[in-house]
Design a protein around this motif. Structure first.
Motif, PDB file in Angstrom:
ATOM      1  N   ILE A   1       0.839  -1.198   0.000  1.00  0.00           N
ATOM      2  CA  ILE A   1       0.000   0.000   0.000  1.00  0.00           C
ATOM      3  C   ILE A   1       0.874   1.248   0.000  1.00  0.00           C
ATOM      4  N   GLU A   2       1.895   1.258   0.835  1.00  0.00           N
ATOM      5  CA  GLU A   2       2.800   2.407   0.926  1.00  0.00           C
ATOM      6  C   GLU A   2       3.501   2.665  -0.406  1.00  0.00           C
ATOM      7  N   TRP A   3       3.905   1.587  -1.083  1.00  0.00           N
ATOM      8  CA  TRP A   3       4.581   1.706  -2.375  1.00  0.00           C
ATOM      9  C   TRP A   3       3.675   2.393  -3.405  1.00  0.00           C
ATOM     10  N   ILE A   4       2.411   1.965  -3.467  1.00  0.00           N
ATOM     11  CA  ILE A   4       1.478   2.560  -4.430  1.00  0.00           C
ATOM     12  C   ILE A   4       1.234   4.027  -4.109  1.00  0.00           C
ATOM     13  N   MET A   5       1.077   4.332  -2.830  1.00  0.00           N
ATOM     14  CA  MET A   5       0.844   5.722  -2.436  1.00  0.00           C
ATOM     15  C   MET A   5       2.039   6.601  -2.822  1.00  0.00           C
ATOM     16  N   GLU A   6       3.240   6.124  -2.555  1.00  0.00           N
ATOM     17  CA  GLU A   6       4.443   6.891  -2.888  1.00  0.00           C
ATOM     18  C   GLU A   6       4.610   7.030  -4.398  1.00  0.00           C
ATOM     19  N   ALA A   7       4.391   5.936  -5.140  1.00  0.00           N
ATOM     20  CA  ALA A   7       4.563   5.970  -6.593  1.00  0.00           C
ATOM     21  C   ALA A   7       3.585   6.926  -7.261  1.00  0.00           C
ATOM     22  N   ASN A   8       2.410   7.112  -6.644  1.00  0.00           N
ATOM     23  CA  ASN A   8       1.397   7.995  -7.204  1.00  0.00           C
ATOM     24  C   ASN A   8       1.344   9.345  -6.494  1.00  0.00           C
ATOM     25  N   ARG A   9       2.375   9.611  -5.689  1.00  0.00           N
ATOM     26  CA  ARG A   9       2.535  10.882  -4.985  1.00  0.00           C
ATOM     27  C   ARG A   9       1.306  11.258  -4.160  1.00  0.00           C
ATOM     28  N   VAL A  10       0.743  10.252  -3.490  1.00  0.00           N
ATOM     29  CA  VAL A  10      -0.412  10.491  -2.629  1.00  0.00           C
ATOM     30  C   VAL A  10       0.110  10.819  -1.230  1.00  0.00           C
ATOM     31  N   THR A  11       0.113  12.086  -0.911  1.00  0.00           N
ATOM     32  CA  THR A  11       0.607  12.553   0.386  1.00  0.00           C
ATOM     33  C   THR A  11      -0.530  12.545   1.415  1.00  0.00           C
ATOM     34  N   GLU A  12      -0.187  12.801   2.674  1.00  0.00           N
ATOM     35  CA  GLU A  12      -1.192  12.893   3.726  1.00  0.00           C
ATOM     36  C   GLU A  12      -2.189  14.007   3.418  1.00  0.00           C
TER      37      GLU A  12
ATOM     38  N   ILE B   1      -6.405  -2.065  -0.875  1.00  0.00           N
ATOM     39  CA  ILE B   1      -5.811  -3.210  -0.185  1.00  0.00           C
ATOM     40  C   ILE B   1      -5.487  -4.288  -1.211  1.00  0.00           C
ATOM     41  N   PRO B   2      -4.247  -4.792  -1.191  1.00  0.00           N
ATOM     42  CA  PRO B   2      -3.898  -5.864  -2.123  1.00  0.00           C
ATOM     43  C   PRO B   2      -4.362  -7.212  -1.588  1.00  0.00           C
ATOM     44  N   TYR B   3      -4.788  -8.083  -2.497  1.00  0.00           N
ATOM     45  CA  TYR B   3      -5.139  -9.449  -2.085  1.00  0.00           C
ATOM     46  C   TYR B   3      -4.184 -10.475  -2.710  1.00  0.00           C
ATOM     47  N   LEU B   4      -3.497 -10.066  -3.780  1.00  0.00           N
ATOM     48  CA  LEU B   4      -2.577 -10.952  -4.493  1.00  0.00           C
ATOM     49  C   LEU B   4      -1.586 -10.100  -5.261  1.00  0.00           C
ATOM     50  N   GLY B   5      -0.290 -10.308  -5.034  1.00  0.00           N
ATOM     51  CA  GLY B   5       0.703  -9.573  -5.813  1.00  0.00           C
ATOM     52  C   GLY B   5       0.388  -8.094  -5.875  1.00  0.00           C
ATOM     53  N   HIS B   6       0.165  -7.585  -7.096  1.00  0.00           N
ATOM     54  CA  HIS B   6      -0.166  -6.173  -7.256  1.00  0.00           C
ATOM     55  C   HIS B   6      -1.618  -5.963  -7.694  1.00  0.00           C
ATOM     56  N   ARG B   7      -2.499  -6.886  -7.297  1.00  0.00           N
ATOM     57  CA  ARG B   7      -3.937  -6.707  -7.496  1.00  0.00           C
ATOM     58  C   ARG B   7      -4.525  -6.055  -6.249  1.00  0.00           C
ATOM     59  N   PHE B   8      -5.234  -4.956  -6.453  1.00  0.00           N
ATOM     60  CA  PHE B   8      -5.777  -4.185  -5.338  1.00  0.00           C
ATOM     61  C   PHE B   8      -7.287  -4.029  -5.450  1.00  0.00           C
ATOM     62  N   LEU B   9      -7.954  -4.230  -4.331  1.00  0.00           N
ATOM     63  CA  LEU B   9      -9.364  -3.898  -4.237  1.00  0.00           C
ATOM     64  C   LEU B   9      -9.464  -2.438  -3.831  1.00  0.00           C
ATOM     65  N   ILE B  10     -10.261  -1.664  -4.580  1.00  0.00           N
ATOM     66  CA  ILE B  10     -10.454  -0.249  -4.283  1.00  0.00           C
ATOM     67  C   ILE B  10     -11.676  -0.123  -3.371  1.00  0.00           C
TER      68      ILE B  10
ATOM     69  N   GLU C   1     -17.731   1.492  -5.815  1.00  0.00           N
ATOM     70  CA  GLU C   1     -17.720   0.542  -6.930  1.00  0.00           C
ATOM     71  C   GLU C   1     -16.983  -0.756  -6.592  1.00  0.00           C
ATOM     72  N   GLU C   2     -15.979  -0.649  -5.768  1.00  0.00           N
ATOM     73  CA  GLU C   2     -15.177  -1.817  -5.358  1.00  0.00           C
ATOM     74  C   GLU C   2     -14.623  -2.600  -6.554  1.00  0.00           C
ATOM     75  N   HIS C   3     -14.025  -1.882  -7.501  1.00  0.00           N
ATOM     76  CA  HIS C   3     -13.338  -2.538  -8.602  1.00  0.00           C
ATOM     77  C   HIS C   3     -12.007  -3.097  -8.122  1.00  0.00           C
ATOM     78  N   VAL C   4     -11.458  -4.006  -8.926  1.00  0.00           N
ATOM     79  CA  VAL C   4     -10.098  -4.472  -8.718  1.00  0.00           C
ATOM     80  C   VAL C   4      -9.225  -3.842  -9.801  1.00  0.00           C
ATOM     81  N   LEU C   5      -8.134  -3.224  -9.371  1.00  0.00           N
ATOM     82  CA  LEU C   5      -7.167  -2.660 -10.303  1.00  0.00           C
ATOM     83  C   LEU C   5      -5.848  -3.387 -10.149  1.00  0.00           C
ATOM     84  N   SER C   6      -5.140  -3.545 -11.245  1.00  0.00           N
ATOM     85  CA  SER C   6      -3.773  -4.039 -11.197  1.00  0.00           C
ATOM     86  C   SER C   6      -2.889  -2.800 -11.093  1.00  0.00           C
ATOM     87  N   MET C   7      -2.161  -2.686  -9.973  1.00  0.00           N
ATOM     88  CA  MET C   7      -1.412  -1.467  -9.683  1.00  0.00           C
ATOM     89  C   MET C   7       0.052  -1.817  -9.446  1.00  0.00           C
ATOM     90  N   TYR C   8       0.872  -1.482 -10.411  1.00  0.00           N
ATOM     91  CA  TYR C   8       2.312  -1.719 -10.297  1.00  0.00           C
ATOM     92  C   TYR C   8       2.985  -0.352 -10.306  1.00  0.00           C
TER      93      TYR C   8
END
Length: 200
Positions: A114-125, A137-146, A150-157
């Motif tokens: 989660i921290e990696w995705i936030m930093e990579a996308n420059r999501v600050t506090e 929240i990731p459930y597998l590798g870089h698959r994340f439930l939003i 909508e609760e889509h699943v995104l692949s976020m690398y």
């Protein structure tokens, strides 16, 4: 997986039970590919689902409120009994590591993802507070439930983000079974994470 079966998948416990049963049968015979990334080992089975008290602790440790979809998934199964195997494209040593994340052993890894995705996308506090950024929240590798409406699943690398599934059960099924049909889903482009889909 047949298109009809895939379309019926929702986030009910019965859908996750169906995935659990079919995937364990599917994994009875596995041919590993020469590629990078963790693959499911032959004979892998899902670990027992979590109790309500375990789910409560899981949420507290991540400081995230789980939607019912995620609770139903973890009530049904909690990671695999065998680690994933990475043969590094047949060019190096074999590595072992988690595939589907489980409680409690993978909590540090989930937090790091989660921290990696936030930093990579420059999501600050400041952005988190002022731009209504849904938790992820990731459930597998870089698959994340939003965790939005909508609760889509995104692949976020990192900041490379693509649509993966219209709901959690469909995202999981797509990661397990050879699904060849594309899922058609209208995406709310006003959502923070959806705005970042397909930039590359």
């Amino acid at each position: 997986m047949k298109k009809r079966q895939f379309k019926k998948l929702d986030n009910s416990i019965s859908s996750f039970q169906w995935i659990k049963k079919k995937s364990e049968k599917y994994w009875q015979k596995v041919d590993l590919m020469e590629c990078w990334g963790f693959q499911i080992q032959e004979g892998s089975k899902w670990k027992k689902g979590l109790s309500e008290s375990e789910l409560e602790d899981f949420q507290k440790q991540l400081n995230i409120t789980f939607p019912e979809s995620l609770k139903n998934y973890y009530r049904t199964m909690n990671g695999l009994d065998k680690p994933g195997i990475d043969n590094n494209g047949g060019e190096g040593e074999i590595d072992f590591g988690p595939t589907f994340y489980s409680y409690p052993e993978d909590i540090p890894l989930i937090k790091a993802r989660i921290e990696w995705i936030m930093e990579a996308n420059r999501v600050t506090e400041d952005i988190l507070k002022n731009q209504n950024v849904p938790p992820i929240i990731p459930y597998l590798g870089h698959r994340f439930l939003i965790l939005d409406h909508e609760e889509h699943v995104l692949s976020m690398y990192g900041d490379d983000i693509i649509f993966w599934g219209g709901n959690l059960s469909k995202g999981i099924a797509k990661d397990i079974f050879p699904i060849r049909h594309a899922e058609k889903k209208k995406i709310d482009t006003s959502s923070f994470w959806n705005k970042k889909i397909g930039r590359y």
